[in-house]
Design a protein around this motif. Structure first.
Motif, PDB file in Angstrom:
ATOM      1  N   LEU A  19       0.877  -1.289  -0.079  1.00  0.00           N
ATOM      2  CA  LEU A  19       0.266  -0.089  -0.065  1.00  0.00           C
ATOM      3  C   LEU A  19       0.924   1.269   0.033  1.00  0.00           C
ATOM      4  O   LEU A  19       0.675   2.050  -0.563  1.00  0.00           O
ATOM      5  CB  LEU A  19      -0.859  -0.016   1.180  1.00  0.00           C
ATOM      6  N   ASP A  21       3.567   1.607  -1.290  1.00  0.00           N
ATOM      7  CA  ASP A  21       4.390   1.735  -2.750  1.00  0.00           C
ATOM      8  C   ASP A  21       3.327   2.263  -3.492  1.00  0.00           C
ATOM      9  O   ASP A  21       3.484   3.113  -4.327  1.00  0.00           O
ATOM     10  CB  ASP A  21       4.651   0.226  -3.167  1.00  0.00           C
ATOM     11  N   TYR A  22       1.814   1.858  -3.537  1.00  0.00           N
ATOM     12  CA  TYR A  22       0.991   2.265  -4.434  1.00  0.00           C
ATOM     13  C   TYR A  22       0.619   3.672  -4.205  1.00  0.00           C
ATOM     14  O   TYR A  22       0.418   4.489  -5.017  1.00  0.00           O
ATOM     15  CB  TYR A  22      -0.397   1.342  -4.016  1.00  0.00           C
ATOM     16  N   SER A  25       2.919   6.079  -5.454  1.00  0.00           N
ATOM     17  CA  SER A  25       2.916   6.423  -6.717  1.00  0.00           C
ATOM     18  C   SER A  25       1.694   7.166  -7.311  1.00  0.00           C
ATOM     19  O   SER A  25       1.376   7.554  -8.665  1.00  0.00           O
ATOM     20  CB  SER A  25       2.539   4.842  -7.548  1.00  0.00           C
ATOM     21  N   SER A 104      -4.237  -5.453  -6.495  1.00  0.00           N
ATOM     22  CA  SER A 104      -3.560  -5.089  -7.820  1.00  0.00           C
ATOM     23  C   SER A 104      -3.464  -3.617  -7.992  1.00  0.00           C
ATOM     24  O   SER A 104      -4.222  -2.945  -7.094  1.00  0.00           O
ATOM     25  CB  SER A 104      -3.972  -5.691  -8.941  1.00  0.00           C
ATOM     26  N   PHE A 105      -2.638  -3.124  -8.628  1.00  0.00           N
ATOM     27  CA  PHE A 105      -2.283  -1.698  -8.677  1.00  0.00           C
ATOM     28  C   PHE A 105      -3.571  -1.138  -9.363  1.00  0.00           C
ATOM     29  O   PHE A 105      -3.858  -0.011  -9.113  1.00  0.00           O
ATOM     30  CB  PHE A 105      -1.147  -1.270  -9.329  1.00  0.00           C
ATOM     31  N   PHE A 108      -6.529  -0.611  -7.151  1.00  0.00           N
ATOM     32  CA  PHE A 108      -5.956   0.255  -6.363  1.00  0.00           C
ATOM     33  C   PHE A 108      -6.274   1.890  -6.964  1.00  0.00           C
ATOM     34  O   PHE A 108      -7.022   2.479  -6.193  1.00  0.00           O
ATOM     35  CB  PHE A 108      -4.506   0.396  -5.875  1.00  0.00           C
ATOM     36  N   VAL A 109      -5.887   2.006  -8.134  1.00  0.00           N
ATOM     37  CA  VAL A 109      -6.309   3.419  -9.104  1.00  0.00           C
ATOM     38  C   VAL A 109      -7.736   3.297  -9.079  1.00  0.00           C
ATOM     39  O   VAL A 109      -8.084   4.472  -8.811  1.00  0.00           O
ATOM     40  CB  VAL A 109      -5.545   2.922 -10.342  1.00  0.00           C
TER      41      VAL A 109
END
Length: 234
Positions: A19, A21-22, A25, A104-105, A108-109
């Motif tokens: 989380l 790291d996400y 970003s 998954s990213f 998350f987005v």
């Protein structure tokens, strides 16, 4: 663009690292802290204003949803968990989204993109549009008004459909597919060839059935994947 201050409340180091790291970003997010438990998070919330919490449900000492229920004015919340069965309970708190681990990213987005459309928890929430929308259905020789926001579920019995609300059951000669097309309401979900249910009226669900109050409605095998997909990411 104003950055949203956020905290991660997660006791599993690897999950917290993902989380972090996400969040790093996303230019619109500013990570203030990662909290290993709800008590630590509560102390932080008392010290400064936070816009968003990534909240794990299974935490030591105080569970995530129990912690959330203690906050009189919580920030926006995105729940994170490995267990789908808490999804409906989570939405009782008007959470922005419900992320199933492993996250998954891309998913998350998608959750972050919902923030712009999410209501401010400090502002009163307007009633859903479906609460005032209505249609007329034929009952014997009369046309009877059905308010979409009152519908609990619709049951197909041969050539008739039983429209169940909290106060009455309206029986009309119509196919379920016909009513589904006429109502065109995103709140109604087809869970079985014989049932449409109102998502906002569900009180529980499992992999084989959904519940509305004390009524248990089966999930058809051919609908299972779609239904669980909708309920888990509402």
């Amino acid at each position: 663009m104003k950055r949203l201050s956020c905290i991660i409340i997660e006791d599993e180091p690897l999950a917290a690292e993902v989380l972090e790291d996400y969040v790093g970003s996303m230019p619109q997010l500013e990570l203030v802290a990662t909290c290993p438990d709800a008590i630590y998070a509560l102390e932080l919330l008392q010290q400064r204003s936070i816009d968003l919490m990534f909240l794990d449900i299974h935490l030591p000492k105080l569970k995530g949803l129990d912690f959330l229920s203690t906050l009189p004015h919580p920030p926006q919340v995105i729940l994170t968990t490995a267990y789908h069965q808490y999804a409906l309970k989570g939405y009782e708190f008007d959470v922005v989204d419900y992320l199933l681990k492993p996250i998954s990213f891309a998913r998350f987005v998608k959750a972050i993109n919902k923030l712009a459309a999410a209501p401010n928890p400090q502002q009163p929430v307007a009633p859903p549009a479906s609460a005032s929308r209505h249609l007329f259905v034929k009952v014997n020789k009369r046309q009877v008004k059905v308010i979409l926001g009152d519908i609990l579920y619709i049951e197909s019995l041969k050539e008739y459909a039983h429209i169940h609300t909290a106060s009455e059951t309206i029986v009309t000669k119509a196919q379920l597919t016909e009513l589904e097309k006429r109502f065109q309401d995103n709140n109604l979900l087809r869970v079985h060839r014989s049932y449409l249910v109102a998502k906002d009226k569900l009180t529980a669900f499992s992999s084989t059935e959904v519940e509305i109050k004390e009524v248990k409605i089966p999930i058809g095998r051919s609908y299972k994947q779609q239904v669980l997909g909708v309920l888990e990411v509402l």
